[in-house]
Design an enzyme around this catalytic site. Structure first.
Site, PDB file in Angstrom:
ATOM      1  N   ALA A  69     -12.132   6.647   1.976  1.00  0.00           N
ATOM      2  CA  ALA A  69     -11.502   8.541   1.859  1.00  0.00           C
ATOM      3  C   ALA A  69     -10.864   8.519   2.089  1.00  0.00           C
ATOM      4  O   ALA A  69      -9.797   8.211   2.751  1.00  0.00           O
ATOM      5  CB  ALA A  69     -12.897   9.403   2.183  1.00  0.00           C
ATOM      6  N   GLY A 113     -15.224   4.404   2.949  1.00  0.00           N
ATOM      7  CA  GLY A 113     -16.126   5.388   2.335  1.00  0.00           C
ATOM      8  C   GLY A 113     -16.463   4.286   0.887  1.00  0.00           C
ATOM      9  O   GLY A 113     -16.753   4.156  -0.156  1.00  0.00           O
ATOM     10  N   GLU A 116     -18.953   2.237   1.395  1.00  0.00           N
ATOM     11  CA  GLU A 116     -20.528   3.090   1.282  1.00  0.00           C
ATOM     12  C   GLU A 116     -19.995   3.183  -0.099  1.00  0.00           C
ATOM     13  O   GLU A 116     -21.291   2.798  -0.390  1.00  0.00           O
ATOM     14  CB  GLU A 116     -20.109   4.373   2.357  1.00  0.00           C
ATOM     15  N   GLU A 136     -14.545   4.045  10.393  1.00  0.00           N
ATOM     16  CA  GLU A 136     -13.827   5.858  10.561  1.00  0.00           C
ATOM     17  C   GLU A 136     -13.777   6.027  11.887  1.00  0.00           C
ATOM     18  O   GLU A 136     -13.041   7.115  12.344  1.00  0.00           O
ATOM     19  CB  GLU A 136     -15.126   6.788  10.260  1.00  0.00           C
TER      20      GLU A 136
HETATM   21  C1  HXC Z   1      -5.375   7.487   2.077  1.00  0.00           C
HETATM   22  C2  HXC Z   1      -4.345   5.247   2.299  1.00  0.00           C
HETATM   23  C3  HXC Z   1      -5.855   5.657   2.933  1.00  0.00           C
HETATM   24  C4  HXC Z   1      -7.143   6.024   3.045  1.00  0.00           C
HETATM   25  C5  HXC Z   1      -4.351   3.207   3.036  1.00  0.00           C
HETATM   26  N1  HXC Z   1      -3.094   4.002   2.083  1.00  0.00           N
HETATM   27  N2  HXC Z   1      -5.664   3.068   3.085  1.00  0.00           N
HETATM   28  N3  HXC Z   1      -4.638   6.377   1.983  1.00  0.00           N
HETATM   29  N4  HXC Z   1      -6.510   6.989   2.604  1.00  0.00           N
HETATM   30  N5  HXC Z   1      -7.823   5.720   3.541  1.00  0.00           N
HETATM   31  C6  HXC Z   1      -2.556   4.203   2.191  1.00  0.00           C
HETATM   32  C7  HXC Z   1      -1.430   3.974   2.844  1.00  0.00           C
HETATM   33  O1  HXC Z   1      -0.854   5.063   3.638  1.00  0.00           O
HETATM   34  C8  HXC Z   1      -0.390   3.020   2.463  1.00  0.00           C
HETATM   35  O2  HXC Z   1       0.586   4.298   1.642  1.00  0.00           O
HETATM   36  C9  HXC Z   1      -0.918   2.606   1.351  1.00  0.00           C
HETATM   37  O3  HXC Z   1      -2.213   2.773   1.336  1.00  0.00           O
HETATM   38  C10 HXC Z   1      -0.721   1.018   1.478  1.00  0.00           C
HETATM   39  O4  HXC Z   1      -1.947   0.936   2.706  1.00  0.00           O
HETATM   40  P1  HXC Z   1      -1.069   0.116   4.381  1.00  0.00           P
HETATM   41  O5  HXC Z   1      -1.701   0.746   5.157  1.00  0.00           O
HETATM   42  O6  HXC Z   1       0.294   0.507   4.044  1.00  0.00           O
HETATM   43  O7  HXC Z   1      -1.634  -1.380   4.184  1.00  0.00           O
HETATM   44  P2  HXC Z   1      -1.410  -2.397   4.741  1.00  0.00           P
HETATM   45  O8  HXC Z   1      -1.086  -2.804   5.411  1.00  0.00           O
HETATM   46  O9  HXC Z   1      -2.188  -3.619   3.995  1.00  0.00           O
HETATM   47  O10 HXC Z   1      -3.233  -1.559   5.197  1.00  0.00           O
HETATM   48  C11 HXC Z   1      -4.076  -2.116   4.577  1.00  0.00           C
HETATM   49  C12 HXC Z   1      -5.617  -1.347   5.430  1.00  0.00           C
HETATM   50  C13 HXC Z   1      -5.257   0.040   6.195  1.00  0.00           C
HETATM   51  C14 HXC Z   1      -5.694  -1.879   6.340  1.00  0.00           C
HETATM   52  C15 HXC Z   1      -6.816  -0.386   4.765  1.00  0.00           C
HETATM   53  O11 HXC Z   1      -4.613   0.265   4.807  1.00  0.00           O
HETATM   54  C16 HXC Z   1      -6.052   1.470   6.834  1.00  0.00           C
HETATM   55  O12 HXC Z   1      -6.438   0.727   7.824  1.00  0.00           O
HETATM   56  N6  HXC Z   1      -6.274   1.959   5.768  1.00  0.00           N
HETATM   57  C17 HXC Z   1      -7.240   2.806   6.163  1.00  0.00           C
HETATM   58  C18 HXC Z   1      -8.359   2.485   5.848  1.00  0.00           C
HETATM   59  C19 HXC Z   1      -9.411   3.309   7.186  1.00  0.00           C
HETATM   60  O13 HXC Z   1      -9.180   4.072   8.274  1.00  0.00           O
HETATM   61  N7  HXC Z   1     -10.593   3.427   6.193  1.00  0.00           N
HETATM   62  C20 HXC Z   1     -11.472   5.006   6.310  1.00  0.00           C
HETATM   63  C21 HXC Z   1     -10.953   6.285   5.887  1.00  0.00           C
HETATM   64  S1  HXC Z   1     -12.549   7.684   6.310  1.00  0.00           S
HETATM   65  P3  HXC Z   1       1.896   4.303   1.930  1.00  0.00           P
HETATM   66  O14 HXC Z   1       2.374   5.886   1.163  1.00  0.00           O
HETATM   67  O15 HXC Z   1       1.807   4.731   3.022  1.00  0.00           O
HETATM   68  O16 HXC Z   1       2.599   4.066   1.011  1.00  0.00           O
HETATM   69  C22 HXC Z   1     -13.490   7.946   5.206  1.00  0.00           C
HETATM   70  C23 HXC Z   1     -14.632   8.468   5.521  1.00  0.00           C
HETATM   71  C24 HXC Z   1     -15.809   8.040   4.695  1.00  0.00           C
HETATM   72  O17 HXC Z   1     -13.809   7.232   4.478  1.00  0.00           O
HETATM   73  C25 HXC Z   1     -16.745   9.601   4.606  1.00  0.00           C
HETATM   74  C26 HXC Z   1     -17.656   9.769   3.520  1.00  0.00           C
HETATM   75  C27 HXC Z   1     -16.518   9.212   2.052  1.00  0.00           C
END
Ligand code: HXC
Length: 262
Positions: A69, A113, A116, A136
């Site tokens: 998400a 998400g 999911e 998360e």
């Molecule tokens: C918003 C995101 C994002 C996310 C990545 N980006 N994941 N933006 N929400 N979930 C954005 C980054 O900010 C970045 O933007 C660009 O995408 C590239 O990501 P990087 O981090 O620079 O890439 P990398 O170093 O290759 O790392 C990849 C990654 C990391 C390991 C996937 O991005 C990451 O940890 N993302 C978050 C994963 C996460 O926590 N997911 C759960 C979210 S909560 P910029 O502008 O800086 O280039 C969730 C709740 C679900 O899902 C609830 C029900 C729906």
């Protein structure tokens, strides 16, 4: 349908085609915001209602199916924003109502998400580059679209707890061993393999495909004896279809069936 966050296409040249939905926020690794999920829900609904579509494939980019998400969109939420706005459930549950098979074709990250969403699909085909996880907990929250429920059903409690509590990622090989994915294919074959699976399903009888999906899903909602009796009712019901006559007659007469989806 005009879309900003997804691409919508159809594939195949048979009487029943495949609806192809590509999540398309590549710079944000397909982070799932409300706009994307609204578009996805509307596209799924439209394909489900379209007689010419037999099966739906959802895919992302090479680097990410979806990295979860949209954290930026959620970061400032308070409780009432999340609860009153019905964040997540408002548009995430659409996919559960789809009666036709939905295939997830997953390459790269399927996190939070994104994992999911992939688990809500009926068949999950993973590229060898796929990485699954529910990270998360690192954000001070927990999965919110079924991760704590569907993951243990797919991989068992031990591995689900490991992933949900440590936030570690699981690669495609481990995901296949654990039973999370249907099959793993080379990354450059991912879409072709998913579309081939969809084409194979498109050639089958629509009513039996929908009832088969319904029955397998029932296995997760009922006791064994209730599920078996539900299956038997639907098995019997299929003898009322023209396609059952066609399918069995084609076998007996050693010819290819031509299903009418009636
Ligand atoms: C918003 C995101 C994002 C996310 C990545 N980006 N994941 N933006 N929400 N979930 C954005 C980054 O900010 C970045 O933007 C660009 O995408 C590239 O990501 P990087 O981090 O620079 O890439 P990398 O170093 O290759 O790392 C990849 C990654 C990391 C390991 C996937 O991005 C990451 O940890 N993302 C978050 C994963 C996460 O926590 N997911 C759960 C979210 S909560 P910029 O502008 O800086 O280039 C969730 C709740 C679900 O899902 C609830 C029900 C729906």
């Amino acid at each position: 349908m005009d879309t900003q966050y997804i691409l919508i296409d159809t594939r195949g040249d048979g009487p029943r085609r495949t609806g192809l939905i590509t999540l398309n926020r590549p710079k944000q690794l397909n982070a799932l915001n409300d706009g994307l999920m609204d578009e996805l829900g509307a596209a799924l609904k439209a394909f489900d209602a379209d007689e010419a579509i037999g099966c739906i494939v959802i895919t992302g980019s090479e680097k990410a199916f979806a990295a979860g998400a949209d954290i930026g969109a959620m970061a400032q939420f308070n409780y009432m924003d999340a609860y009153k706005g019905d964040y997540i459930t408002r548009n995430w549950e659409q996919i559960r109502g789809v009666r036709k098979p939905v295939i997830a074709a997953v390459a790269g990250f399927a996190l939070g998400g994104g994992c999911e969403l992939a688990m809500m699909c009926d068949i999950l085909i993973a590229a060898d580059s796929a990485k699954f996880g529910q990270p998360e907990i690192k954000l001070g929250v927990i999965p919110g679209a079924g991760g704590t429920q569907r993951l243990p059903r797919a991989v068992g409690k031990a591995k689900a707890m490991d992933l949900v509590l440590t936030a570690r990622m699981m690669d495609a090989a481990e995901a296949e061993r654990a039973g999370l994915v249907s099959r793993v294919v080379p990354a450059d074959r991912l879409l072709d393999e998913a579309l081939a699976a969809a084409e194979a399903i498109n050639a089958l009888s629509g009513p039996s495909v929908m009832m088969a999906k319904d029955c397998v899903n029932r296995a997760f909602e009922s006791s064994l004896s209730d599920g078996v009796s539900y299956e038997r009712r639907l098995f019997h019901a299929l003898f009322a279809t023209e396609d059952q006559k066609e399918g069995m007659d084609a076998f007996v007469n050693k010819r290819k069936p031509a299903f009418k989806h009636r």
